[in-house]
Design a protein around this motif. Structure first.
Motif, PDB file in Angstrom:
ATOM      1  N   VAL A 163       0.840  -1.189   0.000  1.00 19.56           N
ATOM      2  CA  VAL A 163       0.000   0.000   0.000  1.00 19.56           C
ATOM      3  C   VAL A 163       0.878   1.243   0.000  1.00 19.56           C
ATOM      4  O   VAL A 163       1.831   1.341   0.776  1.00 19.56           O
TER       5      VAL A 163
ATOM      6  N   ASP B 208       0.317  -2.488  -4.830  1.00 19.25           N
ATOM      7  CA  ASP B 208      -1.043  -2.942  -5.135  1.00 19.25           C
ATOM      8  C   ASP B 208      -2.036  -1.790  -5.104  1.00 19.25           C
ATOM      9  O   ASP B 208      -2.934  -1.710  -5.938  1.00 19.25           O
ATOM     10  N   LEU B 209      -1.883  -0.916  -4.098  1.00 22.10           N
ATOM     11  CA  LEU B 209      -2.864   0.140  -3.862  1.00 22.10           C
ATOM     12  C   LEU B 209      -2.187   1.481  -3.620  1.00 22.10           C
ATOM     13  O   LEU B 209      -1.108   1.527  -3.010  1.00 22.10           O
TER      14      LEU B 209
ATOM     15  N   THR C 210      -3.829  -0.168  -8.387  1.00 16.63           N
ATOM     16  CA  THR C 210      -5.165   0.335  -8.083  1.00 16.63           C
ATOM     17  C   THR C 210      -5.023   1.672  -7.371  1.00 16.63           C
ATOM     18  O   THR C 210      -4.298   1.780  -6.384  1.00 16.63           O
TER      19      THR C 210
END
Length: 265
Positions: A107, A178-179, A212
């Motif tokens: 993250v 990922d984020l 994302t």
């Protein structure tokens, strides 16, 4: 560095008073030290110490016998101010954003106080890898077990209490997370904006480095303008707003192709 209590989302008493003094100065344009003594019930010496600190951060300008506000864009960039605004809305947005995170993910968090609100909700979703350039978030995350912390360095800004510039952008470019959870100063029906170009540089690098992308926006930011365009809202996989956001603004963003989710207060 912003003076904080143990909880990095809360200002200590002097820092909170300084933020309130700054807001008072911005509202009135120009005030005397005596005006502030009367308004805040503190000594002249305390007022001058607070004004010296606010001037050091670039929030106000002192002159003989009084003080004036810096431009609103400078004031709104100051982390001490941002930590006091829309706190309930930011926490609601953070709770909504937390549902997107699963153990084992990587993250990235930008230097927004909206992303900082998410930090307190991460401790029970571990293991996680978290990358951020925001010093209050870094300080908080160092105490978390099972969190691999990537502190993104660069040129330190006391106004933002974060690291930026090309060194930070280059550090971000080396990652693939990922984020991404980030925020901005202002949002229209079609685009996200920020008032400072050097901040946009790092945020754009973060957008490129995440699979994302989630934009966290309290309703106050939909009532502002800012100079530099960061990205179209359609570049974000999700835009999370709070339920105080007017329905017509949400619909306008959706009509232009943005995916908007509403966080309940």
């Amino acid at each position: 560095m912003t003076e904080l209590d143990g909880d990095t989302t809360e200002l200590s008493r002097p820092a909170r008073r300084q933020a309130e003094i700054a807001a008072y100065v911005v509202k009135h344009g120009s005030v005397s030290a005596n005006d502030l003594v009367e308004a805040f019930g503190v000594s002249v010496m305390t007022v001058h110490r607070d004004l010296d600190e606010l001037e050091r951060r670039g929030v106000v300008r002192k002159y003989r016998g009084g003080v004036t506000a810096q431009p609103t864009s400078v004031f709104e960039s100051n982390v001490a101010y941002r930590l006091t605004t829309a706190q309930a809305e930011k926490m609601a947005i953070a709770r909504h954003a937390r549902t997107m995170i699963e153990p084992g993910m990587s993250v990235m968090l930008d230097d927004s106080t909206s992303a900082l609100a998410l930090v307190d909700l991460l401790e029970d979703i571990t293991p996680l890898t978290v990358a951020t350039n925001f010093l209050p978030a870094i300080a908080k995350l160092t105490g978390y077990r099972d969190v691999t912390l990537l502190a993104l360095g660069g040129i330190y800004s006391a106004t933002h209490d974060s690291f930026g510039g090309m060194p930070c952008a280059e550090a971000v470019e080396a990652l693939n997370t990922d984020l991404l959870f980030c925020s901005v100063s202002a949002v229209s029906a079609t685009h996200a904006f920020h008032q400072e170009q050097e901040i946009v540089l790092v945020k754009q690098a973060m957008l490129r480095a995440a699979r994302t992308k989630v934009l966290l926006v309290d309703h106050v930011k939909l009532q502002r303008t800012a100079l530099h365009r960061l990205a179209p809202l359609t570049d974000f996989d999700v835009v999370v707003v709070d339920e105080k956001t007017p329905a017509e603004l949400i619909q306008a963003a959706r009509d232009h192709g943005a995916t908007v989710e509403v966080a309940k207060l």
